[in-house]
Each structure stands twice: as C-alpha cells, then as structure tokens.
Write a protein that holds these residues in place. Sequence first.
Motif, PDB file in Angstrom:
ATOM      1  N   PRO A  74      49.483  41.011  56.486  1.00  0.00           N
ATOM      2  CA  PRO A  74      48.898  41.634  55.291  1.00  0.00           C
ATOM      3  C   PRO A  74      49.950  41.845  54.211  1.00  0.00           C
ATOM      4  O   PRO A  74      51.151  41.846  54.477  1.00  0.00           O
ATOM      5  CB  PRO A  74      48.388  42.977  55.822  1.00  0.00           C
ATOM      6  N   ASP A  75      49.476  42.051  53.010  1.00  0.00           N
ATOM      7  CA  ASP A  75      50.350  42.354  51.876  1.00  0.00           C
ATOM      8  C   ASP A  75      50.563  43.869  51.857  1.00  0.00           C
ATOM      9  O   ASP A  75      49.934  44.594  51.092  1.00  0.00           O
ATOM     10  CB  ASP A  75      49.697  41.874  50.580  1.00  0.00           C
ATOM     11  N   ASP A  76      51.454  44.325  52.737  1.00  0.00           N
ATOM     12  CA  ASP A  76      51.623  45.762  52.940  1.00  0.00           C
ATOM     13  C   ASP A  76      53.038  46.257  52.657  1.00  0.00           C
ATOM     14  O   ASP A  76      53.416  47.354  53.064  1.00  0.00           O
ATOM     15  CB  ASP A  76      51.226  46.134  54.364  1.00  0.00           C
ATOM     16  N   GLN A  83      57.184  38.863  57.210  1.00  0.00           N
ATOM     17  CA  GLN A  83      55.882  38.244  56.945  1.00  0.00           C
ATOM     18  C   GLN A  83      55.920  36.744  57.209  1.00  0.00           C
ATOM     19  O   GLN A  83      54.972  36.177  57.763  1.00  0.00           O
ATOM     20  CB  GLN A  83      55.452  38.524  55.502  1.00  0.00           C
TER      21      GLN A  83
END
Length: 188
Positions: A74-76, A83
Amino acid sequence: MAVSARRGQPLTIEEINATVLRLVDAGGVEGLSMRKLAAELNVNPMSLYHHVENKDALLRGACSAVALGLRLPPDDGTPWQEQLHALAHAYRSVARSHPALWSYVNGHPDLVEQEGGMWPVFNRVLTAAGVPAGELVRVRTVLYTFVSGLLSAETSGLLVELDRTGDADGVFESAVALIVSGLEVRYS
C-alpha cells in the motif's frame, strides 16, 4: 444468466476464472480447451460463449483473477525500498503459484494488463525511488524484464543448476538487493 439443467445453478465468471486457473495449473495452457472447461463446470460447451468470447478471453480472465489476488504494497509511507521488495515478492508469488499461466503470459505480452494491477504500484515505487517521469517506462521495463528472466530460470529449474546452492530464495533476495542498490546509486 441461463441455468444449466445439469448444474442447477447459474454459471458465473468468477467460477469460470477459478476453474480455468485450476486447469492451467494442472495441465498447462495447451491442455485448456472450451470442451474440457465445460466438462469441469458441468455445462454445455456452448454455455461458455455467453460469458467469454474464446480461449484468449479465458486466459485474460484467469490473469485478471490472479492480479486481483496480488498482495501489493500500500501507499502508506513505507520506504520505497521495502515497497519494492514487497512488490517483487508479490510478483514472484504469481510465478511460483501459477507457473504455467505465468510462463504463457510472459510469452504473450498482449495479455499483460499495463493499466491496472501491479503497474501503478510499480510506477509509484519507482517515482518514490527518484526515477524521473521521462525514464519511468524504460526503467520499469528493464527491471520487469530482469526479474522475469530470473523467475523464468527459477520456474524452469535452470536457476538451481546455475547457482548450484539450491537456494532460489537467496538468489532472489540478492537480485532484489542489487536492484534496490542500483536505484539508490543512480537516482538518490
């Protein structure tokens, strides 16, 4: 949606995709046919044409089903290096879980959906790594090809012969570390 007298329940695209994937996993893409699929689903082969156009459509559906199951990072705010590592492992999981489909798709690039699935995530991670927009497609293509070649060697058994340690996991980790290091040096 018509109900088959033999089945007693409507045929769904999800059921078709899951059965295609199971048949390809068991017998390869060349072992898949509309008749074999219909027999597995307990329907008349012509019933399938209400849902899919042809064998290519069956394979596209199976690819989409696999892509939906990918565990993409996820883009967290996680560092791009982590990532990228997670993305590489998600891609490897497809090759290892469905080697026949994965091999077929790599030989038929028209089946690779570049608008959805892992591609936006790959672009996001590479952008976070500092890859300029003008180089994004080229860098993504190079890395995809590099990892695909490694996975082809792994799924065919060649990697074990070449590496001689039998440690495919270690080789894969080394490859990902080299990619991360290369991106850090070039774009940081």
